[in-house]
Design a protein around this motif. Structure first.
Motif, PDB file in Angstrom:
ATOM      1  N   LEU A 157     -55.275 -40.953  75.278  1.00 35.18           N
ATOM      2  CA  LEU A 157     -53.882 -40.761  75.674  1.00 35.18           C
ATOM      3  C   LEU A 157     -53.134 -40.240  74.474  1.00 35.18           C
ATOM      4  N   SER A 158     -52.385 -39.178  74.699  1.00 35.88           N
ATOM      5  CA  SER A 158     -51.651 -38.625  73.583  1.00 35.88           C
ATOM      6  C   SER A 158     -50.207 -38.409  74.011  1.00 35.88           C
ATOM      7  N   VAL A 159     -49.330 -39.184  73.415  1.00 31.92           N
ATOM      8  CA  VAL A 159     -47.914 -39.130  73.769  1.00 31.92           C
ATOM      9  C   VAL A 159     -47.189 -38.339  72.689  1.00 31.92           C
ATOM     10  N   ARG A 160     -46.394 -37.366  73.125  1.00 31.50           N
ATOM     11  CA  ARG A 160     -45.679 -36.530  72.168  1.00 31.50           C
ATOM     12  C   ARG A 160     -44.190 -36.522  72.488  1.00 31.50           C
ATOM     13  N   ASP A 161     -43.399 -36.942  71.500  1.00 28.99           N
ATOM     14  CA  ASP A 161     -41.952 -36.778  71.567  1.00 28.99           C
ATOM     15  C   ASP A 161     -41.333 -37.362  72.844  1.00 28.99           C
ATOM     16  N   LEU A 162     -41.795 -38.516  73.232  1.00 30.40           N
ATOM     17  CA  LEU A 162     -41.293 -39.161  74.457  1.00 30.40           C
ATOM     18  C   LEU A 162     -39.838 -39.599  74.267  1.00 30.40           C
TER      19      LEU A 162
END
Lengths: 301, 319
Positions: free
Chosen positions: B4-9
């Motif tokens: 899982l890669s979360v970016r700039d949430l």
């Protein structure tokens, strides 16, 4: 870790015992409460008498024996006769049909409609705005005055009594259901269920509805009592059921002019209404326990 | 490649008083079979970051303003409600802080787990119930068959949390979000629950996001750690690097606040000040009013994210 649990798994006799009494019947919980039994019996007796009125009642509801006007309660007329010589007991047994029938119809239909509307407005914001403004409008009338206005507009008939009382009760049920729904929606177990894929329908009917059911059922019994009184009230005011269809309120209302010399004309239907309302309240109290899992499997006192 | 890669949430709440930037540009990666710990004070956006991944925040007033959350190359934030339901429970599932209220009080524990299993797999009621008992066995609940027939109020807090784990793991999700799973439990039970989550992680290769405010819990279970402060990531990296060589003054402060039993009696260290009002955050670095190493630039501009290999910190000290 696994060895331990398999050892614990082998507690077969206890398991079997638990399996057998997996769930105590709801009726047993209800009937642990003696007042609830009495109330249930009273209401059931009333219901049966109402259904079997033509066979149970000693006279016809409108049969007049002018010679026997104002007979005090006695052997021939158990609850006496009224100003037209009609048998009060028979009129009350037939009256139970109207009174209980109207109340049952009102409570059942408004329970269904009110619960549906309440759930919808608890879940959907836009529908909520519309539904709640309509309930505000309907609730702005005091209950009896609202019913009065509708009856005056539609004219006296049993069908219209049901409609008038329905319009008065639906917004109240919807309000309660909506309030409970809004509270429950924020509970962690609802979020947990959503997290496990449950959709709106599932949340509504499997998680919200069962959890509001027990306060709701209690409210319905109170509503039943309230409707009996409201119907009696409308009939007493002369805009309820028409004269040829007896109801408890009507019998009471007709007897009020003769209260001084024929007390039974007002006391008998009054007592019937009082007992019916009291029974509903006590039964509601008993039903509340049925909806509570903590009451199950409790030792008998 | 991370699972899982979360970016700039970015998740904002538009309330009457203004906009609460509960999560404001948070990025992190979750590796397969690893545990990511998210630490921070109350209200730092830990839970909201996790719930945003499956859009389980109240919308409105909540709103996911931007960002990306790639799970197996699929951006969760762009999925429709219908597609998201396929993710929930199956790919991502969650356990909650308060086991007392996380189970429906009207159904037996076994029924609730069986229901969830039936929601995901085509099995009949009996098979589902058997699977539920299996799950309860797997979470080391004694006499699982009996307990499956118990109502939530008949179980202790620790047992309920175990049951909750059984429920969350019943469909073998790829990611388990544990939102303060041990906070409401006493210390011995706490350890058991954390051990249990660890066991599942090893057995099924589940990745875990562990949200907590307890540094001790993080050290004993997490592989990576992310420190959050009012909706922002302040430091992120491998657990050993972050704990042995903390870069951000906030992390340093948090670590100093851990009670050490080194013999002598010294007062428990605390951090001065309070977390700021999220509607009216201080200008520049949100931590600047409490920071012991504040510089003038900290009050003017937001700090850049500085990288030290895989260890990153958002602080002007290193820019």
């Amino acid at each position: 870790m696994n060895k331990e649990t398999t050892a614990l798994e082998e507690t077969k006799p206890i398991e079997a015992a638990v399996m057998r009494k997996r769930r105590e019947s709801g009726f047993r919980v209800l009937f642990r409460n003696p007042l609830a039994i009495l109330s249930f019996l009273y209401l059931a007796g009333m219901g049966l008498a109402a259904v079997a009125a033509p066979w149970v009642a000693p006279y016809g509801p409108n049969y007049m024996d002018i010679d026997a006007r104002f007979t005090a309660p006695g052997f021939h007329h158990w609850l006496g006769t009224d100003h037209l010589g009609r048998d009060v007991l028979s009129r009350m047994i037939f009256g139970a049909r109207t009174t209980m029938g109207v109340s049952l119809a009102v409570v059942m239909t408004s329970a269904l409609a009110g619960t549906a509307l309440g759930l919808i407005s608890g879940f959907f914001r836009k529908a909520d705005e519309i539904i709640m403004r309509i309930t505000d409008l309907l609730m702005a009338f005091p209950p009896l005055i609202g019913g009065l206005a509708i009856m005056a507009f539609l004219g006296p008939s049993v069908k219209n009594v049901v409609l008038a009382l329905w319009l008065v009760t639906v917004p109240r049920v919807a309000r309660i259901v909506r309030g409970e729904t809004l509270v429950l929606r924020e509970m962690t177990f609802i979020k947990a269920a959503q997290m496990m894929k449950a959709g709106t329908g599932r949340i509504m009917f499997l998680h919200i509805l069962p959890n509001i059911m027990s306060p709701l059922v209690v409210y319905f019994t109170l509503l039943f009592a309230g409707t009996i009184m409201a119907e009696a009230g409308l009939s007493f005011l002369g805009i309820g059921s028409p004269p040829e269809v007896p109801s408890w309120g009507l019998v009471l209302s007709e007897g009020r002019y003769y209260m001084r010399n024929a007390w039974w004309l007002t006391v008998m239907p009054g007592v019937a209404i009082f007992l019916a309302v009291l029974s509903c309240n006590l039964l509601g109290d008993g039903i509340r326990d049925v909806g509570d899992p903590r009451q199950y499997g409790k030792a008998r006192k | 490649m991370p699972l899982l890669s979360v970016r700039d949430l970015k998740t904002y709440f538009n309330v009457f008083m203004g906009t609460v930037k509960a999560v404001d540009g948070v990025s992190f990666d979750l590796e397969r079979g690893k545990t990511l710990g998210i630490v921070g004070e109350s209200g730092s956006g830990k839970t909201v970051s996790c719930l945003s991944l499956v859009k389980l925040i109240a919308m409105p007033p909540g709103e996911i303003v931007g960002g990306q959350a790639l799970l197996d190359g699929e951006d969760l934030l762009t999925l429709s409600e219908k597609e998201l339901r396929k993710v929930r429970g199956r790919k991502i599932s969650m356990i909650f802080q308060e086991p007392m209220t996380a189970l429906n009080p009207l159904f037996t524990v076994g029924d609730q787990i069986a229901e969830t299993i039936r929601l995901h797999q085509k099995v009949n009621k009996k098979e589902a119930f058997e699977k539920a008992v299996e799950m309860l066995t797997a979470v080391s609940i004694p006499a699982p068959r009996n307990r499956a027939l118990s109502y939530p109020h008949q179980l202790s807090g620790g047992m309920k949390q175990r049951a909750m784990i059984a429920l969350a793991m019943s469909c073998h999700p790829q990611i388990l979000i544990a939102d303060e799973p041990s906070t409401a439990l006493d210390v011995t039970v706490q350890a058991q629950i954390l051990l249990l989550i660890d066991e599942f992680k090893k057995k099924y290769g589940t990745s875990v996001i562990l949200v907590t405010h307890n540094m001790g819990v993080i050290t004993s279970t997490a592989d990576d750690v992310m420190v959050m402060y009012v909706g922002k990531m302040v430091e992120r990296g491998n657990i050993y690097e972050v704990f042995n060589n903390p870069k951000h003054p906030y992390t340093v402060g948090l670590l100093e606040c851990i009670l050490k039993s080194t013999g002598g009696k010294h007062a428990l260290k605390t951090m001065p000040g309070f977390i700021p009002n999220p509607i009216n955050k201080p200008k520049g670095c949100a931590f600047n009013p409490r920071c012991s190493r504040r510089m003038s630039i900290c009050m003017a501009e937001e700090p850049p994210v500085v990288e030290f290999g895989k260890h990153v910190a958002a602080c002007w000290l290193y820019a």
